[in-house]
Design a protein around this motif. Structure first.
Motif, PDB file in Angstrom:
ATOM      1  N   ALA B 255       0.829  -1.208   0.000  1.00 39.54           N
ATOM      2  CA  ALA B 255       0.000   0.000   0.000  1.00 39.54           C
ATOM      3  C   ALA B 255       0.863   1.258   0.000  1.00 39.54           C
ATOM      4  CB  ALA B 255      -0.924  -0.005   1.215  1.00 39.54           C
ATOM      5  N   ILE B 256       1.925   1.205   0.767  1.00 39.12           N
ATOM      6  CA  ILE B 256       2.818   2.364   0.830  1.00 39.12           C
ATOM      7  C   ILE B 256       3.464   2.606  -0.536  1.00 39.12           C
ATOM      8  CG2 ILE B 256       5.025   3.144   1.786  1.00 39.12           C
ATOM      9  CD1 ILE B 256       4.095   1.884   4.473  1.00 39.12           C
ATOM     10  N   GLY B 257       3.883   1.538  -1.173  1.00 45.44           N
ATOM     11  CA  GLY B 257       4.437   1.673  -2.523  1.00 45.44           C
ATOM     12  C   GLY B 257       3.403   2.241  -3.490  1.00 45.44           C
ATOM     13  N   ALA B 258       2.185   1.762  -3.362  1.00 46.60           N
ATOM     14  CA  ALA B 258       1.115   2.239  -4.239  1.00 46.60           C
ATOM     15  C   ALA B 258       0.871   3.731  -4.028  1.00 46.60           C
ATOM     16  CB  ALA B 258      -0.161   1.444  -3.975  1.00 46.60           C
ATOM     17  N   MET B 259       0.864   4.149  -2.769  1.00 43.40           N
ATOM     18  CA  MET B 259       0.635   5.561  -2.477  1.00 43.40           C
ATOM     19  C   MET B 259       1.746   6.426  -3.057  1.00 43.40           C
ATOM     20  SD  MET B 259      -0.906   5.236   1.414  1.00 43.40           S
ATOM     21  CE  MET B 259      -1.034   6.966   1.781  1.00 43.40           C
ATOM     22  N   LYS B 260       2.965   5.917  -2.998  1.00 43.02           N
ATOM     23  CA  LYS B 260       4.070   6.677  -3.585  1.00 43.02           C
ATOM     24  C   LYS B 260       3.859   6.843  -5.080  1.00 43.02           C
ATOM     25  CE  LYS B 260       7.742   6.728  -0.342  1.00 43.02           C
ATOM     26  NZ  LYS B 260       8.594   5.747   0.352  1.00 43.02           N
ATOM     27  N   ALA B 261       3.476   5.747  -5.732  1.00 41.78           N
ATOM     28  CA  ALA B 261       3.274   5.807  -7.186  1.00 41.78           C
ATOM     29  C   ALA B 261       2.182   6.823  -7.520  1.00 41.78           C
ATOM     30  CB  ALA B 261       2.894   4.429  -7.718  1.00 41.78           C
ATOM     31  N   ILE B 262       1.135   6.823  -6.703  1.00 39.85           N
ATOM     32  CA  ILE B 262       0.029   7.753  -6.947  1.00 39.85           C
ATOM     33  C   ILE B 262       0.498   9.197  -6.806  1.00 39.85           C
ATOM     34  CG2 ILE B 262      -2.179   8.589  -6.033  1.00 39.85           C
ATOM     35  CD1 ILE B 262      -2.741   5.623  -5.238  1.00 39.85           C
ATOM     36  N   SER B 263       1.252   9.469  -5.742  1.00 34.73           N
ATOM     37  CA  SER B 263       1.657  10.860  -5.538  1.00 34.73           C
ATOM     38  C   SER B 263       2.715  11.259  -6.578  1.00 34.73           C
ATOM     39  CB  SER B 263       2.105  11.091  -4.100  1.00 34.73           C
ATOM     40  OG  SER B 263       3.490  11.004  -3.985  1.00 34.73           O
ATOM     41  N   ASP B 264       3.481  10.289  -7.060  1.00 30.85           N
ATOM     42  CA  ASP B 264       4.443  10.602  -8.126  1.00 30.85           C
ATOM     43  C   ASP B 264       3.748  11.060  -9.400  1.00 30.85           C
ATOM     44  OD1 ASP B 264       6.536  10.034  -6.515  1.00 30.85           O
ATOM     45  OD2 ASP B 264       7.037   8.098  -7.417  1.00 30.85           O
ATOM     46  N   ARG B 265       2.519  10.646  -9.571  1.00 31.90           N
ATOM     47  CA  ARG B 265       1.764  11.077 -10.756  1.00 31.90           C
ATOM     48  C   ARG B 265       0.908  12.310 -10.464  1.00 31.90           C
ATOM     49  NH1 ARG B 265       0.139   6.824 -15.055  1.00 31.90           N
ATOM     50  NH2 ARG B 265       1.701   5.225 -14.706  1.00 31.90           N
ATOM     51  N   ASN B 266       1.162  12.893  -9.314  1.00 32.21           N
ATOM     52  CA  ASN B 266       0.387  14.070  -8.912  1.00 32.21           C
ATOM     53  C   ASN B 266      -1.107  13.785  -8.763  1.00 32.21           C
ATOM     54  OD1 ASN B 266       2.503  15.959  -8.647  1.00 32.21           O
ATOM     55  ND2 ASN B 266       2.698  15.934 -10.884  1.00 32.21           N
TER      56      ASN B 266
END
Lengths: 349, 349
Positions: B255-266
């Motif tokens: 989940a933490i990895g997923a959240m990072k990916a999401i925020s990386d895409r703004n």
DNA sequence: GTGAAAGCGCTAACAT
DNA sequence: ATGTTAGCGCTTTCAC
């Protein structure tokens, strides 16, 4: 129901299978050099065939080696310990030792330790970040091999391995000064009984003094290494008439607590207040913004300590060692120059 | 240099001090009932005076109990294991057992395990979240007490303790559905060899089916339990023509990895995408926003497993137990209704 | 009730 | 180069 466990195959069974005496078997197990290659071969074949596995208890009772080392830890609360334990585990395994895990649990440690040292274990790794108990003196008197991790020890006879707490704290403080901060607070950790905390405070004080920054007692706050205290201390700092524009925290958990307190007041890290932590535990990279921190080589601390212990156990001309491992500042996003801070004027007035 | 260790005080010394035979001393140590109170008193006084501590190796070699249990763990990479280990440690200590820590390190586990079971240890706690190796069969054949943690086991003879993976996943998915989500992805973890991962997937699928939500193979992504895979899978999901408005992750790290990916895409959590994790490791509360997740009772898992093992060791009419502990959804800030999401229309088209 | 004696499985002299 | 013997510290019959 509890059925009978199948009988173990002993050195004696192997001897009969191989047609030799059992002391010969013992010799090949222990790699004694003067055994005829054929004999070795026969014995090994027999061991293989029977699935022989040595009985450690018997072996070490009889004066041999148990190849297990004890790891005494206070608890598992703080994840920086996990990093160290992992290093210990890896290195111990590489060195052919097993690990007996002992948590102090505040029980009558002394007789417990005696129990360990009195048989099970060939040496002790002690990861107990607080004042040492009487059993360490016992160990010393008995010449029982041990190494203290993250602790300065009580005499030059102790083996110790530590991170460069003083230097790391100095570097962190200097980093903040170089960024332009002139009023820097510190959340200092458990000063009363923990060496690492007071060393870090000294490093901070030295940097403050070297660069002639205004020092002030009100800027230093202490407690334990955990999150709640971090938040409490930060709130104190924020309540000052002239709050700092940067705060160096003696642990990452303290820093995380501090960051929470800051954001609870609708202030921003790093724009209003820069934060530096200490440890570089995994949590430090999960915060927003990512925490700039002084990285302790956790894994390496564990590995080195294990190697020192091995030497203390195995070497006959071993001299006590005090090892200090360098730290390194890991820059993430929790620091910046102070000029945009709501506290900047107050700090410089 | 290596000096001589001071000689240990043995049962024999105590016997002489107390003026009795050493078998009598053994009797009082083991609380044998028919020893005259005076004698007991004398012996205890002598033990106290001499600081006698039993030698575990000798004791268990001679047929007594060692009071140590083995803890076999794969590694320390995943912090959910730490929670379990802590529970084990606490309970073992409360029950009067010591812990022998064994990490598999991918070495020739079988003979290693044999070594443990062949003497040092009275039972084994196995925390190896992957396919079990042949040694488990050995243990079973030998009637050696063991309990499998976070693993379904291979037969009804196994003792197991698990969290309610299926139900927890079902609850999490239903929670998302109740929030209004109609297109829900899953990052499913290591499906090939880990029971917990496939159980969680089944729970997700069951909820999707029960509520007649549109399912789609493209919405499920798998790999391991770690952060990088979480980010990779999230990127795949985001690249879909119709991305999900919510994603259930089989672990917090995912989940933490997923959240990072999401925020990386703004994009924003939870406004654009809601995220639910599984485990409730400490890291879950450090993220921004805090991670809503299915809490495993980590500590309790460890404690229960330890108690089962104790029973298996000490009880003569012990029957194998399979225990499932309930999970609980912990609401933090990573979920909301989908109506404000940039993907909402696409999801409902 | 308590002592004597026989191992548990192994290592380490001491022989040969 | 290998066998014989005496323990390591303790539990557990078996006597008395």
């Amino acid at each position: 129901m509890h059925k009978q466990r199948s009988a173990n195959v002993t050195i004696f069974d192997v001897a009969r299978e191989a047609g030799v005496s059992y002391s010969t078997v013992s010799r090949v197990i222990n790699n004694y050099e003067f055994v005829k290659p054929d004999t070795q071969e026969k014995v090994r074949a027999a061991m293989e065939k029977l699935g022989y596995v040595a009985n450690l208890k018997a072996r070490s009772l009889a004066g041999g080696r148990s190849q297990v080392i004890g790891l005494l830890v206070f608890d598992f609360e703080n994840s920086y310990q996990i990093g160290i334990i992992k290093g210990i585990d890896d290195e111990a395994s590489a060195l052919g030792y097993d690990l007996m895990l002992a948590t102090t649990h505040g029980r009558k440690e002394r007789s417990y330790i005696t129990q360990l040292t009195n048989g099970l274990v060939e040496g002790l790794l002690i990861l107990v970040p607080r004042s040492l108990d009487a059993y360490v003196e016992d160990l010393q008197k008995q010449n029982f091999p041990y190494v203290l991790i993250d602790h300065q020890g009580i005499s030059a006879q102790d083996n110790t391995v530590n991170a460069a707490n003083y230097q790391g704290a100095y570097d962190a403080t200097k980093y903040l000064i170089d960024l332009g901060h002139r009023r820097i607070g510190m959340i200092a950790g458990p000063l009363d009984n923990i060496d690492s905390a007071s060393d870090r405070l000294k490093g901070y004080e030295a940097a403050i003094a070297d660069f002639e920054i205004s020092a002030a007692e009100e800027l230093v706050c202490s407690g334990d290494y955990f999150e709640q205290i971090g938040a409490d201390c930060m709130n104190n700092l924020l309540a000052l008439s002239r709050p700092p524009t940067a705060v160096f925290c003696s642990s990452d958990l303290l820093a995380i607590g501090a960051m929470k307190a800051i954001s609870d007041r609708n202030l921003r890290v790093p724009e209003d207040i820069s934060i530096v932590g200490f440890d570089d535990v995994p949590e430090a990279s999960y915060t927003t913004p990512g925490l700039t921190t002084v990285k302790q080589p956790l894994n390496e601390i564990g590995r080195v300590a294990t190697r020192v212990l091995r030497d203390a156990i195995e070497s006959h001309e071993f001299m006590p060692q005090q090892i200090v491992l360098t730290t390194q500042l890991v820059e993430r996003k929790s620091c910046t120059a102070p000029y945009g801070s709501v506290f900047y004027d107050a700090a410089n007035s």
